[in-house]
Each structure stands twice: as structure tokens, then as C-alpha cells.
Motif scaffolding. Sequence first.
Motif, short mmCIF file in Angstrom:
data_model
loop_
_atom_site.label_atom_id
_atom_site.label_comp_id
_atom_site.label_asym_id
_atom_site.label_seq_id
_atom_site.Cartn_x
_atom_site.Cartn_y
_atom_site.Cartn_z
N ALA A 15 1.10 -28.02 -7.03
CA ALA A 15 1.71 -28.51 -5.79
C ALA A 15 1.80 -30.03 -5.79
O ALA A 15 2.82 -30.61 -5.38
CB ALA A 15 0.91 -28.02 -4.58
N GLU A 16 0.77 -30.68 -6.26
CA GLU A 16 0.79 -32.14 -6.35
C GLU A 16 1.92 -32.62 -7.26
O GLU A 16 2.65 -33.56 -6.94
CB GLU A 16 -0.56 -32.67 -6.88
CG GLU A 16 -1.70 -32.53 -5.90
CD GLU A 16 -1.56 -33.48 -4.73
OE1 GLU A 16 -1.61 -34.71 -4.93
OE2 GLU A 16 -1.37 -32.99 -3.60
N GLU A 17 2.06 -31.96 -8.40
CA GLU A 17 3.12 -32.32 -9.35
C GLU A 17 4.50 -32.09 -8.74
O GLU A 17 5.41 -32.91 -8.87
CB GLU A 17 2.96 -31.53 -10.65
CG GLU A 17 4.08 -31.72 -11.65
CD GLU A 17 4.27 -33.15 -12.12
OE1 GLU A 17 5.39 -33.48 -12.55
OE2 GLU A 17 3.31 -33.94 -12.06
N LEU A 18 4.67 -30.97 -8.07
CA LEU A 18 5.96 -30.67 -7.45
C LEU A 18 6.29 -31.69 -6.37
O LEU A 18 7.42 -32.20 -6.30
CB LEU A 18 5.96 -29.26 -6.86
CG LEU A 18 7.25 -28.83 -6.17
CD1 LEU A 18 8.44 -28.90 -7.12
CD2 LEU A 18 7.08 -27.43 -5.58
N ALA A 19 5.33 -32.02 -5.53
CA ALA A 19 5.54 -33.02 -4.48
C ALA A 19 5.94 -34.36 -5.10
O ALA A 19 6.87 -35.03 -4.63
CB ALA A 19 4.30 -33.18 -3.62
N ARG A 20 5.27 -34.73 -6.17
CA ARG A 20 5.59 -35.99 -6.85
C ARG A 20 7.02 -35.97 -7.39
O ARG A 20 7.79 -36.90 -7.19
CB ARG A 20 4.61 -36.25 -8.00
CG ARG A 20 4.77 -37.63 -8.64
CD ARG A 20 4.00 -37.77 -9.94
NE ARG A 20 4.43 -36.85 -10.98
CZ ARG A 20 5.58 -36.95 -11.66
NH1 ARG A 20 6.43 -37.91 -11.40
NH2 ARG A 20 5.87 -36.06 -12.59
N ARG A 21 7.40 -34.85 -8.07
CA ARG A 21 8.75 -34.76 -8.62
C ARG A 21 9.83 -34.79 -7.54
O ARG A 21 10.90 -35.34 -7.75
CB ARG A 21 8.91 -33.47 -9.45
CG ARG A 21 8.26 -33.57 -10.81
CD ARG A 21 8.62 -32.39 -11.70
NE ARG A 21 7.98 -31.16 -11.23
CZ ARG A 21 8.60 -30.00 -11.03
NH1 ARG A 21 9.88 -29.88 -11.26
NH2 ARG A 21 7.93 -28.95 -10.61
N LEU A 22 9.53 -34.18 -6.39
CA LEU A 22 10.50 -34.15 -5.30
C LEU A 22 10.50 -35.42 -4.47
O LEU A 22 11.40 -35.63 -3.64
CB LEU A 22 10.22 -32.94 -4.39
CG LEU A 22 10.40 -31.56 -5.02
CD1 LEU A 22 9.91 -30.48 -4.07
CD2 LEU A 22 11.85 -31.33 -5.41
N GLY A 23 9.48 -36.24 -4.65
CA GLY A 23 9.36 -37.45 -3.84
C GLY A 23 8.92 -37.15 -2.42
O GLY A 23 9.25 -37.88 -1.49
#
Length: 77
Positions: A15-23
Motif C-alpha cells: 500500500a505504501e508503494e502504491l500510494a507513492r507511485r500514485l502520488g
Amino acid sequence: MKTAVSIPDPVFQEAEELARRLGWSRSQLYTKAVHDLIVRYSDDPVTEALNALEDVEAAQAPLTPARKLIESGAWSW
């Protein structure tokens, strides 16, 4: 509203990685995820009405070979 939840470490990391990729912020990600689940599993009166209509029509129609297969449960993904 602030809340605390327990999430398995691997899910949290993804989830952290996805949030980072999506900004997105973590709050934005979790809000969107929960909202999408609520929408997905909410009662939809239009869909319910169409399903009821289909049930009535299906009960009155002869079974086609495809419908027999579906209703038999012998098919799978």
C-alpha cells in the motif's frame, strides 16, 4: 476521522508503494480503497430490479443448452 487499524506488514508495504507511485497520501489511498469496496458491495436498486426481471423472464423461458450448463454449476472459470 482518525482511526487505527491493524494491517499485515506485506499489505502495508504494498500500500505504501502504491500510494507513492500514485502520488497519494496514505489517507487518500485507504479512503479510496474503502470507498470502492463500499460502492462494490452496496445495494444498487437498478441492478436489483434488472436481476428480478431477468429471474422472472428466465423462469418463463425454455432452457437453452448454455443456460442449462450455467444453472447446472458444471462450468467454472
